[in-house]
Every structure is written in structure tokens, then in C-alpha cells.
Design a protein around this motif. Structure first.
Motif, PDB file in Angstrom:
ATOM      1  N   LEU A 214     -66.221  37.408 -50.623  1.00 21.27           N
ATOM      2  CA  LEU A 214     -64.981  36.892 -51.187  1.00 21.27           C
ATOM      3  C   LEU A 214     -64.191  36.078 -50.165  1.00 21.27           C
ATOM      4  O   LEU A 214     -63.607  35.049 -50.509  1.00 21.27           O
ATOM      5  CB  LEU A 214     -64.135  38.032 -51.749  1.00 21.27           C
ATOM      6  CG  LEU A 214     -62.953  37.625 -52.604  1.00 21.27           C
ATOM      7  CD1 LEU A 214     -63.369  36.733 -53.766  1.00 21.27           C
ATOM      8  CD2 LEU A 214     -62.215  38.837 -53.116  1.00 21.27           C
TER       9      LEU A 214
ATOM     10  N   ILE B 182     -62.779  32.320 -50.970  1.00 22.44           N
ATOM     11  CA  ILE B 182     -61.370  31.915 -50.910  1.00 22.44           C
ATOM     12  C   ILE B 182     -61.103  30.977 -49.740  1.00 22.44           C
ATOM     13  O   ILE B 182     -60.203  30.153 -49.805  1.00 22.44           O
ATOM     14  CB  ILE B 182     -60.400  33.113 -50.911  1.00 22.44           C
ATOM     15  CG1 ILE B 182     -60.579  33.980 -49.683  1.00 22.44           C
ATOM     16  CG2 ILE B 182     -60.518  33.905 -52.190  1.00 22.44           C
ATOM     17  CD1 ILE B 182     -59.561  35.096 -49.561  1.00 22.44           C
TER      18      ILE B 182
ATOM     19  N   GLY C  50     -58.532  41.218 -53.244  1.00 21.42           N
ATOM     20  CA  GLY C  50     -58.962  40.331 -54.318  1.00 21.42           C
ATOM     21  C   GLY C  50     -60.250  40.720 -55.004  1.00 21.42           C
ATOM     22  O   GLY C  50     -61.008  41.577 -54.531  1.00 21.42           O
TER      23      GLY C  50
ATOM     24  N   ASN D 138     -63.067  38.615 -58.178  1.00 17.98           N
ATOM     25  CA  ASN D 138     -63.325  37.517 -59.097  1.00 17.98           C
ATOM     26  C   ASN D 138     -63.091  37.973 -60.527  1.00 17.98           C
ATOM     27  O   ASN D 138     -63.448  39.101 -60.889  1.00 17.98           O
ATOM     28  CB  ASN D 138     -64.765  37.017 -58.955  1.00 17.98           C
ATOM     29  CG  ASN D 138     -64.955  36.180 -57.720  1.00 17.98           C
ATOM     30  OD1 ASN D 138     -64.247  35.203 -57.511  1.00 17.98           O
ATOM     31  ND2 ASN D 138     -65.910  36.552 -56.884  1.00 17.98           N
TER      32      ASN D 138
ATOM     33  N   VAL E 139     -59.806  33.870 -58.680  1.00 18.31           N
ATOM     34  CA  VAL E 139     -59.780  35.030 -57.797  1.00 18.31           C
ATOM     35  C   VAL E 139     -58.430  35.679 -58.049  1.00 18.31           C
ATOM     36  O   VAL E 139     -57.393  35.017 -57.983  1.00 18.31           O
ATOM     37  CB  VAL E 139     -59.936  34.659 -56.305  1.00 18.31           C
ATOM     38  CG1 VAL E 139     -59.855  35.910 -55.439  1.00 18.31           C
ATOM     39  CG2 VAL E 139     -61.246  33.919 -56.068  1.00 18.31           C
TER      40      VAL E 139
END
Length: 153
Positions: A4, A8, A29, A31, A105
Motif C-alpha cells: 500500500l 499511495i 489505509g 483499498n 485508498v
């Protein structure tokens, strides 16, 4: 499979962010995907998330009793979705609706606020990125209001 923080890190909102800060924010976070015509959030609901738009389009709208919603702005890949998570009382100021299949996200707002409080350098870095996005959003709302309420002399 991509991590992730790598995903990002390529998002325009996070461009140039220190890898240490990317790791911090990635810890909050995940998805998510929204189908067309699905609301991501509704005006007045708890603003408990923050989103980075990866693919698709999102309409920001204001509900008008007895009338069709007013679209303030259409967001697309690379945009930020939602900033009310940052300002008490943490309630959404408008609706956000996916216009097509949309990948984002999603970040947990409580987690982010705690991380900002714990690491002021991280919090400041995030704020430096959020303030210009908020200014852009306010300008879009201003232009939309001029279209609706402006009168010719």
C-alpha cells in the motif's frame, strides 16, 4: 503484489512524501471499490474516513430539498476525496457519489488523527498537502455558486 505504501507513494497527493511518512499513513489505509451511482459518503454523516482517488470519477454534491442535487465538483484520478475528517465536529459537508466504477485508498480518520498527534512532523507534512486541496475545493464551490446565483447587471 504491491504494498500500500508503494501505491499511495505514486498518488499525486503524496508525491515526494518521505518514505517514513508513507509507511505511517499506509498503516491506516486499505483499498476500496465503489460501483457506479454508489454514495461514498453523505452530507451530515460521520466523517470517519479520507480517500485518495486512484481510478474513476466522483461527484461532490450538495443536497437541495425539493430539487436535484447541485454538483460542486467532479473529481478524477489523482484527487483527494473528503477533508471533513480533519475538522471537528467531523461531519461530511456534502455528498460524494461514484459516477463509474471507482477505486480509492480509504484511510481511517481516527487512526490518522492519532498518528498526526503522535508525530507532528508527519502531521505537518499531511497538512501542507491538505490545505491547497481544500483551497481548490473552496474555489470550485465559489465558482459553482456564482453560476447558480450570479446575476448580470
Amino acid at each position: 503484489m504491491q504494498q500500500l505504501d508503494e501505491i499511495i507513494g505514486r498518488h499525486p497527493f503524496m508525491e515526494g512524501m518521505d518514505p517514513r511518512h508513507l509507511a505511517i499513513i499506509a498503516g491506516c489505509g486499505r483499498n476500496v471499490v465503489f460501483e457506479p451511482e454508489t454514495y461514498i459518503f453523505r452530507e451530515g454523516d460521520a466523517a470517519d474516513h479520507f480517500f485518495l482517488l486512484r481510478h474513476g470519477r466522483v461527484a461532490l454534491e450538495i443536497s437541495v430539498p425539493g430539487k436535484e442535487a447541485i454538483r460542486i465538483q467532479t473529481l478524477s484520478e489523482g484527487d483527494l476525496v473528503g477533508a471533513s475528517w480533519l475538522v471537528p465536529p467531523y461531519r461530511w459537508s456534502w455528498d460524494a457519489k461514484a459516477l463509474e466504477a471507482t477505486r480509492l485508498v480509504e484511510f481511517d480518520a481516527v487512526c490518522l488523527r492519532e498518528k498526526c498527534d503522535a508525530d507532528h512532523d508527519f502531521g505537518y507534512e499531511l497538512m501542507k498537502r491538505l490545505v491547497p486541496a481544500l483551497g481548490k475545493r473552496l474555489q470550485a464551490a465559489r465558482v459553482q455558486l456564482l453560476d447558480i446565483y450570479g446575476t448580470a447587471d
